[in-house]
Design a protein around this motif. Structure first.
Motif, PDB file in Angstrom:
ATOM      1  N   ARG A   1      -6.405  12.422   2.670  1.00 22.69           N
ATOM      2  CA  ARG A   1      -6.125  12.890   1.124  1.00 22.69           C
ATOM      3  C   ARG A   1      -4.870  11.620   0.585  1.00 22.69           C
ATOM      4  O   ARG A   1      -4.666  11.201  -0.111  1.00 22.69           O
ATOM      5  CB  ARG A   1      -5.896  14.327   0.987  1.00 22.69           C
ATOM      6  CG  ARG A   1      -4.835  14.980  -0.482  1.00 22.69           C
ATOM      7  CD  ARG A   1      -4.084  16.507  -0.553  1.00 22.69           C
ATOM      8  NE  ARG A   1      -3.832  16.603   0.544  1.00 22.69           N
ATOM      9  CZ  ARG A   1      -3.859  17.559   1.952  1.00 22.69           C
ATOM     10  NH1 ARG A   1      -5.127  17.571   2.266  1.00 22.69           N
ATOM     11  NH2 ARG A   1      -2.853  17.799   3.099  1.00 22.69           N
ATOM     12  N   ASP A   2      -3.741  11.797   1.444  1.00 22.85           N
ATOM     13  CA  ASP A   2      -2.518  10.280   1.343  1.00 22.85           C
ATOM     14  C   ASP A   2      -3.331   9.368   1.582  1.00 22.85           C
ATOM     15  O   ASP A   2      -3.175   7.888   0.802  1.00 22.85           O
ATOM     16  CB  ASP A   2      -1.993  10.339   3.068  1.00 22.85           C
ATOM     17  CG  ASP A   2      -1.385  12.181   2.625  1.00 22.85           C
ATOM     18  OD1 ASP A   2      -1.245  12.298   1.405  1.00 22.85           O
ATOM     19  OD2 ASP A   2      -0.469  12.043   3.807  1.00 22.85           O
TER      20      ASP A   2
ATOM     21  N   ALA B   1      -0.473   1.464   6.805  1.00 22.63           N
ATOM     22  CA  ALA B   1       0.407   2.366   5.539  1.00 22.63           C
ATOM     23  C   ALA B   1       0.748   3.881   6.300  1.00 22.63           C
ATOM     24  O   ALA B   1       1.480   4.019   6.107  1.00 22.63           O
ATOM     25  CB  ALA B   1       0.024   1.821   4.858  1.00 22.63           C
ATOM     26  N   LEU B   2      -0.664   4.169   6.653  1.00 24.76           N
ATOM     27  CA  LEU B   2      -0.792   5.411   6.829  1.00 24.76           C
ATOM     28  C   LEU B   2      -0.085   5.772   7.968  1.00 24.76           C
ATOM     29  O   LEU B   2       0.823   6.977   8.391  1.00 24.76           O
ATOM     30  CB  LEU B   2      -2.547   5.731   6.806  1.00 24.76           C
ATOM     31  CG  LEU B   2      -2.076   7.596   7.237  1.00 24.76           C
ATOM     32  CD1 LEU B   2      -1.468   8.066   5.634  1.00 24.76           C
ATOM     33  CD2 LEU B   2      -3.636   8.269   7.927  1.00 24.76           C
ATOM     34  N   LEU B   3      -0.027   5.044   9.432  1.00 20.12           N
ATOM     35  CA  LEU B   3       0.807   5.269  10.206  1.00 20.12           C
ATOM     36  C   LEU B   3       2.653   5.235   9.997  1.00 20.12           C
ATOM     37  O   LEU B   3       2.586   5.838  10.607  1.00 20.12           O
ATOM     38  CB  LEU B   3       0.273   4.249  10.653  1.00 20.12           C
ATOM     39  CG  LEU B   3       1.269   3.632  12.661  1.00 20.12           C
ATOM     40  CD1 LEU B   3       1.188   4.647  13.759  1.00 20.12           C
ATOM     41  CD2 LEU B   3       0.904   2.247  13.047  1.00 20.12           C
TER      42      LEU B   3
ATOM     43  N   ARG C   1       1.093  -1.574  -0.270  1.00 24.08           N
ATOM     44  CA  ARG C   1       0.005   0.271   0.192  1.00 24.08           C
ATOM     45  C   ARG C   1       0.547   0.898  -0.162  1.00 24.08           C
ATOM     46  O   ARG C   1       0.622   1.887  -0.394  1.00 24.08           O
ATOM     47  CB  ARG C   1      -0.624  -0.034   1.220  1.00 24.08           C
ATOM     48  CG  ARG C   1      -1.782  -1.017   1.511  1.00 24.08           C
ATOM     49  CD  ARG C   1      -2.363  -1.362   0.489  1.00 24.08           C
ATOM     50  NE  ARG C   1      -3.316  -0.069  -0.751  1.00 24.08           N
ATOM     51  CZ  ARG C   1      -4.061  -0.865  -1.495  1.00 24.08           C
ATOM     52  NH1 ARG C   1      -4.011  -2.332  -2.498  1.00 24.08           N
ATOM     53  NH2 ARG C   1      -4.745   0.408  -2.381  1.00 24.08           N
ATOM     54  N   ALA C   2       1.992   1.013   0.560  1.00 23.20           N
ATOM     55  CA  ALA C   2       3.103   2.120   0.817  1.00 23.20           C
ATOM     56  C   ALA C   2       4.127   2.483  -0.320  1.00 23.20           C
ATOM     57  O   ALA C   2       3.871   4.050  -0.701  1.00 23.20           O
ATOM     58  CB  ALA C   2       3.578   2.163   2.165  1.00 23.20           C
TER      59      ALA C   2
ATOM     60  N   LEU D   1      -2.005   6.131  -1.044  1.00 19.92           N
ATOM     61  CA  LEU D   1      -2.234   4.949  -0.446  1.00 19.92           C
ATOM     62  C   LEU D   1      -3.561   3.918  -1.079  1.00 19.92           C
ATOM     63  O   LEU D   1      -3.426   2.431  -1.141  1.00 19.92           O
ATOM     64  CB  LEU D   1      -2.364   4.462   1.063  1.00 19.92           C
ATOM     65  CG  LEU D   1      -1.097   5.233   2.210  1.00 19.92           C
ATOM     66  CD1 LEU D   1      -1.606   4.359   3.664  1.00 19.92           C
ATOM     67  CD2 LEU D   1      -0.098   4.889   1.696  1.00 19.92           C
ATOM     68  N   ASP D   2      -3.945   4.705  -2.792  1.00 23.85           N
ATOM     69  CA  ASP D   2      -5.118   4.231  -2.879  1.00 23.85           C
ATOM     70  C   ASP D   2      -6.110   3.942  -2.535  1.00 23.85           C
ATOM     71  O   ASP D   2      -5.862   1.758  -2.375  1.00 23.85           O
ATOM     72  CB  ASP D   2      -4.334   3.366  -3.775  1.00 23.85           C
ATOM     73  CG  ASP D   2      -3.872   4.121  -5.679  1.00 23.85           C
ATOM     74  OD1 ASP D   2      -3.710   5.405  -5.026  1.00 23.85           O
ATOM     75  OD2 ASP D   2      -3.149   3.707  -6.133  1.00 23.85           O
TER      76      ASP D   2
END
Length: 574
Positions: free
Chosen positions: A475-476, A504-506, A128-129, A481-482
């Motif tokens: 937004r991210d 992944a965002l973390l 994801r990242a 990360l789609d």
């Protein structure tokens, strides 16, 4: 051009060899090739190897990396391939530092699962990242396109089974991850920001309604026709992917609603999923209940105007907690009208913002914030809208009554234009100058409601402004990360997909807050650190490329050790 070794024998019988860089040149007169000595390196046992290494490095710059490796590996070694490693290595280092691997290992041990689900789930999070794709494509990416320690290969079937397990243990995992992140990063969790978004699905029909509890989870043994919420007996049936108010302006497609809580540092601490028709006003109460036992400190909840109902405000004050909630200025509320009518002096704070606190209620405080830059922007947008409206209604007085009614109906579908439309008693269309004047008084202003009696007005304004961190997270989540498109149809796997995006965002948010760089630039530098594989008569080995200065600096800022030079060695089978 090649390297030649020349040997001669001394009088005492010893042999001495010399190294020469020579070149064969064709002599057209003699019609033969003659060897010319370009450079003599001297005796073989006295060669300056450091100088030769520098020469090789200098010449290798003229080749692409693969050709340079083939040229320097030796005739007995074959170059197999090169895979990016820096991105997965850094993410894996943070994954282990936060104890996510340990938390998953404990949960796996309780169920006596021997499959490498922890490594597979890390691979999906890294995908994801670094290169967001479907789970089928992610399995192929893990197997063929990237190096992950402890996960040489996987399959889409294993990925799906790992996601099913993740869905079963997600609440325990989220709690364990929050404890590790809060302790290791010294997070200030006294201020939590909450907001929701929606993501749509390219479906022809929504999911079939099923019975759900008050948290939006499916009730066991219910067929959806007699759904109860388990609390007050009210009917509660809904499909997970269903129609609702889309925040992506796609009301024509089924969707789900996703909520996220973020700290003041921008670290996402938890996510939630609800059916697509869930109303925002009731969600924050569930979020408060879920977070109740996660921290002992007092929490100030920061939320947008969609959560400002009286029921929500009363609920958030329970347990010595407080809130900061944005209010809608164009409201008929008596309290808001009173707050806007109060006189007072503005105080300038950072970022060219002015704040004014007004006394309206004994239990709540109201702060009016004014941003001159935003006021200029609002005035410009209003001027554009008024200009469009004036152009549309120009000459409408001469139209028949029916045509004028059609034009009015057309304008009513555009809220921005309809706001400034006035209809005279005779049915004529005019620009509402009184409405324009009233709206001008609200330019650049927003109203905040706070229940904490000790927070200064400036801190209330700054706290609400940090709600942008949640919007940045959305937004991210959607662009980097789609989050969408979602390739799953089962509710459990859609929920697991959202958890993977949260993890992944973390990780990338920790990288950004630690290094001060955006993930886009960090990922670009890290992807240039490769794991290179060679094979030869004695076996196969894999080693990393030498790190560049930007890569070394990134590892230093993240306090992570550089990966080892030799990654793995596999002897040849006899």
């Amino acid at each position: 051009m090649f390297l030649r070794e020349v040997k001669r024998e001394n009088r005492n019988g010893t042999q001495v060899s010399y190294l020469q860089l020579v070149h064969n040149d064709w002599d057209p007169a003699a019609r033969t090739s003659r060897t010319k000595i370009l450079y003599s390196f001297g005796r073989t046992d006295q060669v300056d190897t450091a100088a030769i290494e520098r020469l090789i490095v200098s010449l290798s710059r003229l080749l692409d990396p693969a050709a340079a490796l083939r040229a320097t590996a030796g005739s007995d070694l074959s170059f197999i391939g090169s895979r990016p490693w820096g991105g997965t290595d850094v993410l894996d280092g943070l994954w282990r530092r936060l104890g996510i691997d340990t938390a998953m290992a404990k949960l796996l041990a309780r169920r006596r699962i021997t499959s490498p689900f922890e490594r597979v789930l890390f691979g999906l999070v890294a995908n994801r990242a670094l290169a967001p794709s479907s789970k089928l494509a992610a399995a192929d990416w893990i197997t063929h396109d990237v190096h992950i320690d402890g996960l040489p290969e996987t399959s889409d079937d294993v990925c799906y089974r790992a996601m099913d397990w993740l869905h079963d243990v997600r609440e325990h995992l989220e709690r364990a991850v929050f404890g590790q992140v809060a302790n290791l990063l010294n997070l200030e969790v006294d201020l939590l920001f909450f907001d929701t978004t929606s993501t749509y699905f390219e479906l022809e029909d929504p999911d079939e309604p099923v019975a759900r509890d008050e948290h939006g989870h499916v009730l066991d043994g219910k067929d959806g026709k007699d759904g109860k919420d388990g609390k007050d007996g009210a009917e509660n049936t809904a499909g997970f992917r269903t129609y609702g108010k889309s925040k992506d302006s796609r009301d024509d497609l089924p969707q789900i609603v996703i909520g996220m809580a973020v700290t003041r540092d921008g670290i996402p601490v938890r996510v939630w999923c609800w059916p697509g028709n869930t109303n925002d006003s009731a969600l924050i109460r569930q979020v408060k209940d879920d977070m109740r036992d996660w921290t002992l400190s007092k929490i100030v909840w920061v939320a947008d105007r969609g959560f400002s109902s009286e029921h929500n405000r009363r609920y958030l004050r329970q347990g010595d907690h407080a809130y900061i909630i944005g209010e809608k200025l164009r409201s008929d509320s008596v309290e808001i009208k009173a707050a806007l009518s109060r006189q007072g002096r503005y105080t300038t704070i950072a970022d060219n913002m002015r704040v004014k606190e007004v006394k309206v209620s004994e239990t709540e405080r109201f702060v009016i914030c004014h941003n001159p830059d935003a006021a200029t922007r609002d005035a410009h947008i209003r001027a554009q809208l008024v200009g469009q409206l004036a152009e549309l209604i120009a000459g409408s007085d001469s139209l028949p009554v029916m045509k004028r009614g059609e034009l009015r109906g057309k304008i009513s579908t555009k809220p921005g234009l309809h706001r400034y439309l006035r209809v005279t008693p005779g049915g004529l269309l005019r620009v509402d100058k009184a409405k324009i004047k009233a709206e001008a008084n609200l330019d650049g202003k927003y109203l905040l409601r706070c229940s904490d009696p000790h927070l200064p007005a400036a801190d209330i304004a700054r706290g609400y402004k940090q709600l942008l961190e949640v919007e940045r997270g959305w937004r991210d989540m959607k662009q980097i990360l789609d989050l969408r498109p979602v390739y799953h149809r089962l509710e459990e796997r859609i929920r697991a997909h959202v958890v993977l995006c949260w993890l992944a965002l973390l990780l990338i948010r920790i990288v950004e807050t630690t290094t001060g760089q955006t993930w886009h630039h960090v990922r670009r530098d890290l992807d240039r650190l490769h794991a290179v594989t060679f094979t030869g008569p004695t076996g196969t080995f894999r080693q990393r490329t030498d790190p560049t200065k930007p890569q070394t600096d990134l590892y230093a800022r993240l306090d992570l050790p550089l990966p080892k030079k030799i990654i793995e060695i596999t002897p040849a089978q006899p």
